[in-house]
Design an enzyme around this catalytic site. Sequence first.
Site, mmCIF file in Angstrom:
data_model
loop_
_atom_site.group_PDB
_atom_site.id
_atom_site.type_symbol
_atom_site.label_atom_id
_atom_site.label_comp_id
_atom_site.label_asym_id
_atom_site.label_seq_id
_atom_site.Cartn_x
_atom_site.Cartn_y
_atom_site.Cartn_z
ATOM 1 N N GLU A 1 0.972 -1.155 0.179
ATOM 2 C CA GLU A 1 -0.103 0.120 0.171
ATOM 3 C C GLU A 1 0.771 0.983 -0.052
ATOM 4 O OE1 GLU A 1 -3.067 0.157 -0.266
ATOM 5 O OE2 GLU A 1 -3.690 -1.782 -0.553
ATOM 6 N N ASN B 1 0.945 3.815 -3.305
ATOM 7 C CA ASN B 1 0.633 5.092 -2.852
ATOM 8 C C ASN B 1 1.560 5.988 -3.824
ATOM 9 O OD1 ASN B 1 -1.838 4.746 -1.505
ATOM 10 N ND2 ASN B 1 -0.784 5.100 0.594
ATOM 11 N N ARG C 1 -10.116 4.474 -7.222
ATOM 12 C CA ARG C 1 -9.746 3.723 -5.949
ATOM 13 C C ARG C 1 -10.549 3.542 -4.771
ATOM 14 N NH1 ARG C 1 -5.477 1.143 -8.321
ATOM 15 N NH2 ARG C 1 -4.668 2.564 -9.902
#
Length: 149
Positions: free
Chosen positions: A47, A51, A103
């Site tokens: 994650e 990002n 997202r």
Amino acid sequence: MLKNYLKMEFPSLPQNVGLARSIVATFAAQLEFTLSEVEEIRVAISEAVSNCVIHAYPKKPGIVQLELMIERATLTMKVKDFGKGISDIEQAKQATFSTDPERMGLGLVFMESFMDEMNISSRPQEGTTVIMKKRPERGFVNVGISRSC
């Protein structure tokens, strides 16, 4: 106590998310994490790096720095980018918030829930640094020494 570290940087390309997952899981194996803890670590680092790929550098790849350290039976993971930054960290940490309508906005939520500690610092147009810490439930360091009584 064992102290080890790794520092590297790579371009914010989607294929490097899997690379970061593998490197962190291998590095974390120095501590006796359970399989479920290793999976939490893998998700959190995925994650964080995702990002950087998706949000920090939306138009073209930039640099991602990854630093890993084991000290006093704690894994510390630092992911840093030099991209567009986060204008409101508290808002970004809310479930379902995302600057990209495609997202789900759960990345920071997962990261924070899977780690023992997580700190984010960011400045618009200068980048973001995420520091995550995780300690094994069992608390042992794997240094190849038998722990029999």
